[in-house]
Motif scaffolding. Structure first.
Motif, PDB file in Angstrom:
ATOM      1  N   LEU A 137      35.623  48.099  37.624  1.00 21.20           N
ATOM      2  CA  LEU A 137      37.049  47.789  38.198  1.00 21.20           C
ATOM      3  C   LEU A 137      37.135  48.470  39.641  1.00 21.20           C
ATOM      4  N   ARG A 148      36.078  45.653  41.500  1.00 23.16           N
ATOM      5  CA  ARG A 148      37.076  44.779  41.816  1.00 23.16           C
ATOM      6  C   ARG A 148      38.279  45.467  42.799  1.00 23.16           C
ATOM      7  N   PRO A 194      31.700  41.751  33.704  1.00 28.99           N
ATOM      8  CA  PRO A 194      32.642  41.214  34.107  1.00 28.99           C
ATOM      9  C   PRO A 194      34.082  42.188  34.050  1.00 28.99           C
ATOM     10  N   VAL A 195      34.933  41.632  35.079  1.00 31.01           N
ATOM     11  CA  VAL A 195      36.280  42.443  35.096  1.00 31.01           C
ATOM     12  C   VAL A 195      37.000  42.322  33.568  1.00 31.01           C
ATOM     13  N   PRO A 196      36.902  41.199  32.982  1.00 30.90           N
ATOM     14  CA  PRO A 196      37.709  40.864  31.542  1.00 30.90           C
ATOM     15  C   PRO A 196      37.092  42.027  30.568  1.00 30.90           C
ATOM     16  N   GLU A 197      35.806  42.024  30.697  1.00 31.98           N
ATOM     17  CA  GLU A 197      35.131  42.825  29.872  1.00 31.98           C
ATOM     18  C   GLU A 197      35.335  44.120  30.066  1.00 31.98           C
ATOM     19  N   LEU A 231      37.802  45.515  31.520  1.00 32.00           N
ATOM     20  CA  LEU A 231      39.356  46.074  31.087  1.00 32.00           C
ATOM     21  C   LEU A 231      39.282  46.011  29.614  1.00 32.00           C
ATOM     22  N   GLU A 232      38.638  45.276  28.953  1.00 26.63           N
ATOM     23  CA  GLU A 232      38.784  45.440  27.628  1.00 26.63           C
ATOM     24  C   GLU A 232      37.975  46.680  26.923  1.00 26.63           C
ATOM     25  N   ASN A 266      40.459  49.561  27.955  1.00 23.07           N
ATOM     26  CA  ASN A 266      41.595  49.748  27.157  1.00 23.07           C
ATOM     27  C   ASN A 266      41.439  50.291  25.772  1.00 23.07           C
TER      28      ASN A 266
END
Length: 201
Positions: free
Chosen positions: A74, A77, A94-97, A99-100, A103
């Motif tokens: 992150l 990014r 990757p960014v979605p992973e 973030l998951e 969180n």
């Protein structure tokens, strides 16, 4: 003179900076084993609950290292359009992973707001603490990273691109390009050698 960075900012940056240049052209990992994690936690006793008695084990180390990879992804990014730290940019999730992961780690220990009365600040100061006491280290670090990435300091985040440096830093003034003066000196020397090499080639 800059004010001291908030605890969340310090924790998020310091976690990312456990990946660093080793002084010999490679990258070192301060969290290579449980002893390294325990030492890092003790060094952050002012910002982490129960740090003085913290004992690291393999699952805690794995959780914090996984979180660190998410934080660094992150950070990579967040510094766009600038380039990320070269230390691990090709190996980050990757960014979605990311973030998951971030969180999910933060959710492991819910926090509650608390109010402290700070005599030096001449008034009440809002804070937070883990509900039910101490809490999961990765959760505390994830919550700090979220507070940093969602806060105003994120806009000052940069990757240092001096030769051999792999650090992230907060840009304190408009002309700052490197994390510290020694990196600026190294970058200027490298540019000078490159110009000299081109003119003599």
């Amino acid at each position: 003179m800059q004010d001291a960075a908030p605890a969340d900012t310090r924790l998020a940056l310091d976690l990312a900076l456990t990946v660093r240049h080793d002084g010999h052209g490679g990258v070192a990992d301060d969290l290579a084993d449980p002893a390294g994690l325990a030492a890092w936690v003790r060094a952050h006793a002012d910002d982490l609950p129960d740090a003085s008695g913290y004992v690291a084990d393999a699952p805690a180390l794995a959780a914090v290292r996984e979180l660190r990879a998410a934080v660094r992804a992150l950070f990579a990014r967040a510094v766009r359009p600038g380039a990320p730290s070269p230390a691990d940019a090709a190996r980050l999730p990757p960014v979605p992973e990311a973030l998951e992961r971030l969180n999910a780690a933060a959710a492991r220990t819910p926090t509650v707001p608390v109010l402290c009365w700070d005599a030096e600040a001449a008034g009440p100061v809002a804070g937070r603490r883990a509900a039910g006491g101490g809490g999961d280290l990765a959760a505390v670090l994830a919550q700090a990273a979220i507070a940093f990435l969602a806060g105003p300091d994120r806009r000052r985040l940069r990757a240092c691109h001096a030769p051999r440096c792999v650090r992230y830093f907060l840009k304190d003034h408009p002309r700052q390009e490197w994390c510290k003066p020694s990196c600026g000196n190294r970058a200027r020397v490298a540019r000078h050698h490159e110009r000299h090499r081109r003119t003599t080639a």
